[in-house]
Write an enzyme that holds these catalytic residues in place. Structure first.
Site, PDB file in Angstrom:
ATOM      1  N   CYS A 155       1.275  -1.001   0.097  1.00 19.05           N
ATOM      2  CA  CYS A 155      -0.484   0.089   0.007  1.00 19.05           C
ATOM      3  C   CYS A 155       0.980   1.860   0.038  1.00 19.05           C
ATOM      4  O   CYS A 155       0.117   2.136  -1.106  1.00 19.05           O
ATOM      5  CB  CYS A 155      -1.121   0.331   1.508  1.00 19.05           C
ATOM      6  SG  CYS A 155      -0.337  -0.560   2.170  1.00 19.05           S
ATOM      7  N   PHE A 156       2.175   1.188   0.626  1.00 20.69           N
ATOM      8  CA  PHE A 156       3.070   2.263   1.149  1.00 20.69           C
ATOM      9  C   PHE A 156       3.206   2.709  -0.009  1.00 20.69           C
ATOM     10  O   PHE A 156       3.696   4.216  -1.045  1.00 20.69           O
ATOM     11  CB  PHE A 156       3.595   2.199   1.775  1.00 20.69           C
ATOM     12  CG  PHE A 156       3.799   2.855   3.461  1.00 20.69           C
ATOM     13  CD1 PHE A 156       2.437   3.181   3.477  1.00 20.69           C
ATOM     14  CD2 PHE A 156       3.580   2.129   4.396  1.00 20.69           C
ATOM     15  CE1 PHE A 156       2.029   4.432   5.480  1.00 20.69           C
ATOM     16  CE2 PHE A 156       2.301   2.386   5.539  1.00 20.69           C
ATOM     17  CZ  PHE A 156       1.899   3.130   6.037  1.00 20.69           C
TER      18      PHE A 156
END
Length: 345
Positions: A155-156
């Site tokens: 996600c990051f």
């Protein structure tokens, strides 16, 4: 076109549950199997009553997840497992001819030594490293279409790589000085019982973690280095914030020494104007998690600070959608020749 048969391994986690929700509603797939060692033998609708109104869900039961049986039942298998476990399934599934979309971190990094450095143990299947396609459609769309094995980004990294890509490719910034800060909701840690993620520990609390080498740095730097054609090292600090889902990322970089009259609007529109899930907010609006939660969009805005001669790029995504399950379905659509937005709009 007949529906594709798909399965989800690890369907009881946050990402797995979200993936099940998307696949049950997808017009071009049939969800034929879901696995969970914890809930083996129990009905999907019993474990997740939110699906109880769906006839498809009522017919599904969790299994232990035998790879050979999964390969017989499904053409494409999603692995929504913690890192270190996906390799147990990926190898036999690929060997028996299934196509695999892995949401874990096991196959995002292509160097076994870097994996060991960031994850603290040897890679469980080093012979498979380098065989997967990095599942970020905005960069690897053509490769994903023909892939047998896709490793979906974290996600990051998704919230960082998409905004940085045009800046890196056009040499608009000083690649040696990139600073990133991200704020993430608690679901990013996964569905697990640990003191740090209990309500009383997270509520009314904001804290950094993973300093100075968060695990996702390994894939972020790998992909940025590919884009740049040289080694890229960045400073990245994630923070846990008391919301369920969503990520806001802020990126700071010095304007490149040779850059004159940098027009960020032209740069970003040239890269992403036709992307179905990239929304460019420009300089007037700022990204907000409430506008992306439950969607597969990434919202991007930018500011050029003449006082510091820095570019400030901001993004927002839903960590469970564009940061995980939604992006996995986007990859599925590409792999199967479906409209890229199928099941996601």
């Amino acid at each position: 076109m007949s529906n594709k048969r798909v399965a989800v391994v690890g369907a009881s986690g946050y990402a797995g549950e979200e993936l099940v929700r998307l696949l049950l509603a997808h017009p071009n797939v049939d969800l034929v199997a879901v696995t969970s060692r914890q809930f083996s033998g129990k009905g999907l609708a019993d474990v997740f009553p939110r699906f109880s109104h769906l006839e498809k869900a009522q017919a599904l039961k969790f299994s232990d997840g035998d790879p050979k049986q999964l390969a017989r039942d499904a053409e494409i298998v999603f692995l929504a497992l913690p890192h270190g476990l996906a390799a147990e399934f990926a190898k036999p599934l690929l060997h028996t001819g299934a196509r695999v979309v892995d949401l874990s971190a096991d196959f995002r990094v292509h160097d076994a030594n870097i994996y060991r450095e960031f994850y603290g143990h040897k890679h469980p299947a080093p012979d498979l490293l380098g065989q997967s396609v990095y599942g970020l459609p905005e960069i690897y769309r053509d490769e994903i279409r023909d892939a047998k094995f896709v490793a979906c980004p974290g996600c990051f990294p998704t919230s960082i790589l998409i905004p940085l890509r045009p800046l890196i490719r056009r040499k608009a910034i000083d690649r040696r000085r990139i600073l990133v800060a991200s704020l993430s909701g608690v679901t990013g840690a996964g569905r697990k019982i640990e003191a740090d993620y209990l309500f009383a520990e997270c509520n009314e609390s904001v804290r950094p973690y993973g300093v100075p080498k968060h695990r996702h740095l390994s894939e972020i730097e790998q992909e940025l280095s590919k884009l740049a054609g040289e080694k890229i090292v960045i400073q990245f600090t994630p923070h846990l914030v008391p919301i369920n889902r969503g990520i806001v990322t802020t990126i700071y970089a010095d304007v490149g020494d040779d850059v004159v009259n940098l027009d960020l609007k032209v740069l970003f529109e040239g890269a992403y104007e036709r992307e179905p899930f990239v929304r460019l907010l420009g300089e007037q609006s700022l990204p907000d998690t409430k506008n992306v939660v439950g969607t597969n969009f990434i919202d991007i805005s930018w500011k050029l600070d003449p006082r510091t001669k820095r570019v400030v790029i901001m993004s927002a995504i839903d960590n469970m959608m564009k940061g995980a399950s939604g992006q996995a379905v986007q990859c599925l659509n590409l792999m199967c020749g479906f409209p890229e937005t199928a099941g996601l709009i």
